[in-house]
Write an enzyme that holds these catalytic residues in place. Sequence first.
Site, mmCIF file in Angstrom:
data_model
loop_
_atom_site.group_PDB
_atom_site.id
_atom_site.type_symbol
_atom_site.label_atom_id
_atom_site.label_comp_id
_atom_site.label_asym_id
_atom_site.label_seq_id
_atom_site.Cartn_x
_atom_site.Cartn_y
_atom_site.Cartn_z
ATOM 1 N N ASP A 23 1.144 -1.153 -0.066
ATOM 2 C CA ASP A 23 0.101 0.138 -0.054
ATOM 3 C C ASP A 23 1.164 1.259 -0.141
ATOM 4 O O ASP A 23 1.956 1.392 0.563
ATOM 5 C CB ASP A 23 -0.743 0.152 1.119
ATOM 6 C CG ASP A 23 -2.310 0.860 0.958
ATOM 7 O OD1 ASP A 23 -2.439 1.566 0.235
ATOM 8 O OD2 ASP A 23 -2.365 1.343 2.486
ATOM 9 N N ASN A 25 1.484 3.111 -3.248
ATOM 10 C CA ASN A 25 2.182 3.489 -4.294
ATOM 11 C C ASN A 25 1.801 5.271 -4.976
ATOM 12 O O ASN A 25 2.374 6.179 -5.084
ATOM 13 C CB ASN A 25 1.736 3.106 -5.593
ATOM 14 C CG ASN A 25 2.415 1.865 -5.710
ATOM 15 O OD1 ASN A 25 3.653 1.838 -4.696
ATOM 16 N ND2 ASN A 25 1.829 0.833 -5.755
ATOM 17 N N ASN A 26 0.441 5.417 -4.939
ATOM 18 C CA ASN A 26 -0.060 6.702 -4.844
ATOM 19 C C ASN A 26 0.118 7.811 -4.341
ATOM 20 O O ASN A 26 0.328 8.764 -4.648
ATOM 21 C CB ASN A 26 -1.902 6.966 -5.347
ATOM 22 C CG ASN A 26 -2.742 6.089 -6.288
ATOM 23 O OD1 ASN A 26 -1.655 6.385 -7.523
ATOM 24 N ND2 ASN A 26 -3.615 5.557 -6.374
ATOM 25 N N ARG A 27 -0.080 8.187 -2.660
ATOM 26 C CA ARG A 27 -0.073 8.801 -1.550
ATOM 27 C C ARG A 27 2.166 9.278 -2.659
ATOM 28 O O ARG A 27 2.311 10.108 -1.811
ATOM 29 C CB ARG A 27 0.201 8.312 -0.388
ATOM 30 C CG ARG A 27 -1.504 8.110 -0.013
ATOM 31 C CD ARG A 27 -1.177 8.006 1.364
ATOM 32 N NE ARG A 27 -1.523 6.206 1.768
ATOM 33 C CZ ARG A 27 -0.966 5.599 2.384
ATOM 34 N NH1 ARG A 27 -0.790 6.301 3.395
ATOM 35 N NH2 ARG A 27 -1.021 4.241 2.293
ATOM 36 N N TRP A 28 2.584 8.011 -2.342
ATOM 37 C CA TRP A 28 4.116 8.372 -2.581
ATOM 38 C C TRP A 28 4.354 8.469 -3.651
ATOM 39 O O TRP A 28 5.277 10.072 -3.652
ATOM 40 C CB TRP A 28 5.116 6.393 -2.774
ATOM 41 C CG TRP A 28 6.586 6.574 -3.408
ATOM 42 C CD1 TRP A 28 7.194 6.772 -2.544
ATOM 43 C CD2 TRP A 28 7.264 6.888 -4.795
ATOM 44 N NE1 TRP A 28 8.578 6.861 -3.054
ATOM 45 C CE2 TRP A 28 8.618 7.102 -3.034
ATOM 46 C CE3 TRP A 28 6.815 7.096 -5.320
ATOM 47 C CZ2 TRP A 28 9.410 7.279 -5.175
ATOM 48 C CZ3 TRP A 28 7.792 7.041 -6.631
ATOM 49 C CH2 TRP A 28 8.960 6.911 -7.078
ATOM 50 N N SER A 68 -7.024 -5.925 -5.972
ATOM 51 C CA SER A 68 -7.883 -6.971 -5.176
ATOM 52 C C SER A 68 -9.901 -6.911 -5.863
ATOM 53 O O SER A 68 -9.302 -5.819 -7.428
ATOM 54 C CB SER A 68 -7.691 -5.571 -3.878
ATOM 55 O OG SER A 68 -8.704 -4.539 -3.816
ATOM 56 N N ASN A 71 -10.537 -3.128 -6.439
ATOM 57 C CA ASN A 71 -9.432 -2.370 -7.009
ATOM 58 C C ASN A 71 -10.331 -2.086 -8.347
ATOM 59 O O ASN A 71 -10.248 -0.632 -8.952
ATOM 60 C CB ASN A 71 -7.384 -2.511 -7.433
ATOM 61 C CG ASN A 71 -7.365 -2.096 -5.938
ATOM 62 O OD1 ASN A 71 -6.025 -3.185 -5.764
ATOM 63 N ND2 ASN A 71 -7.392 -1.509 -5.580
ATOM 64 N N ARG A 195 2.139 -4.950 5.966
ATOM 65 C CA ARG A 195 1.241 -4.316 5.394
ATOM 66 C C ARG A 195 1.683 -2.830 5.790
ATOM 67 O O ARG A 195 2.425 -2.301 6.923
ATOM 68 C CB ARG A 195 -0.228 -4.444 5.788
ATOM 69 C CG ARG A 195 -1.045 -2.667 5.518
ATOM 70 C CD ARG A 195 -1.763 -2.276 5.264
ATOM 71 N NE ARG A 195 -3.244 -1.436 4.511
ATOM 72 C CZ ARG A 195 -4.254 -1.356 4.097
ATOM 73 N NH1 ARG A 195 -4.324 -1.897 4.426
ATOM 74 N NH2 ARG A 195 -4.564 -0.900 3.182
ATOM 75 N N ARG A 201 -4.905 -2.491 8.985
ATOM 76 C CA ARG A 201 -6.112 -2.943 8.180
ATOM 77 C C ARG A 201 -5.946 -3.897 7.624
ATOM 78 O O ARG A 201 -4.863 -4.031 6.933
ATOM 79 C CB ARG A 201 -7.183 -2.292 7.809
ATOM 80 C CG ARG A 201 -7.286 -1.408 6.691
ATOM 81 C CD ARG A 201 -8.162 -0.386 5.922
ATOM 82 N NE ARG A 201 -8.553 -0.099 4.789
ATOM 83 C CZ ARG A 201 -7.887 1.551 5.254
ATOM 84 N NH1 ARG A 201 -8.033 2.270 6.514
ATOM 85 N NH2 ARG A 201 -7.644 2.237 4.455
ATOM 86 N N SER A 203 -7.806 -5.253 4.782
ATOM 87 C CA SER A 203 -8.313 -4.907 4.000
ATOM 88 C C SER A 203 -8.804 -6.188 2.714
ATOM 89 O O SER A 203 -8.676 -6.170 1.628
ATOM 90 C CB SER A 203 -7.353 -4.200 2.979
ATOM 91 O OG SER A 203 -7.272 -2.959 3.342
#
Length: 256
Positions: A23, A25-28, A68, A71, A195, A201, A203
Site C-alpha cells: 500500500d 504507491n499513489n501517496r508516494w 484486489s 480495485n 502491510r 487493516r 482490507s
Amino acid sequence: MSLAPDIDSHAGSLPKHIAIIMDGNNRWAKAKSLIGGAGHKAGESALQAIVEHAAKRGIQVLTVFAFSSENWRRPEQEVGLLMRLFVHALDKRVAELHKNNLRVRFIGDRSRFAPLLQKGMNDAESKTANNTGMTLVIAVSYGGQWDMAHAAQQLALQAQQGKLDVAQLSMEDFQNLYQQQIQMSDLPPVDLMIRTGGDLRISNFLLWQTAYAEFYFSPLLWPDFNEQALDDALSDYARRQRRFGRTSEQVESHHA
C-alpha cells in the site's frame, strides 16, 4: 492441512509464508509531485527487489496483493495503467523469475481480465511450474470474502452433483473439505502478514489463510519498503512467541 502449524514449525526462525499488502504507491507519487503512474511503476521496482531478497533469505512462499476485487472501482485510467504494467511484468519479469528458479502462481477471479492477460497468467504458471525455488503468489482481482464464498460454492456444487453427502460429514471433515477449496490450500498457511503505508487493516486479503498469522504494519509507503525494511519485519517476527492457542508455559516446556 491445518491452519495452525505445529509449534515447532517456526519457533525463533523465519516464516515459511509471507503475505504483503503493498500500500502507498499513489501517496508516494503525490508526495513527490509525480504523475502518470509513477507510484505504481516505482512500486513494481520495489516488488522486484523484495522478491529477490525474500528468495535469498530462504522464504518458501511470498504472496503479494497486486490487485484486489475492490480495485476495479478505481478510476478507469488508473485501472488501464495497472493492466498495462501487468502485461509488461508478465512479458519481462516472468522470464527473470524463471531464470532464478522461482515459481509463479496467481490467485483470484481471472474471469474479469482480458483474454490476453488470462493467457499470460496461465503461461507464466506453466513455464515456472517445475521450478524448485520460492513460490511467488500474485493475488489479482482477489478478495478474501470472494475466496471463502467461492469455496462454499464448490462444496455446494459437489453436494448438488451427489459427490458429497453433507449429512454424513463431521465438523472436522467439513472443515478439511472446505480448506481444500480455499485458494493456496496446498501451500503453508501465512505466518507473517505485512502491510505498508501506515494503515492498520487487512482490507479483505487472505481472511482464511491468515487465521494464525502474525501481523506487521510498516509506516513506509510501498515504493520505500526495501530489503532492510523486510529484514526488520523478519527480526520482529523472530522475537514473537507463537502459541496457537496454547499457554506460554506449554510452548516453553515443549521446546525445553
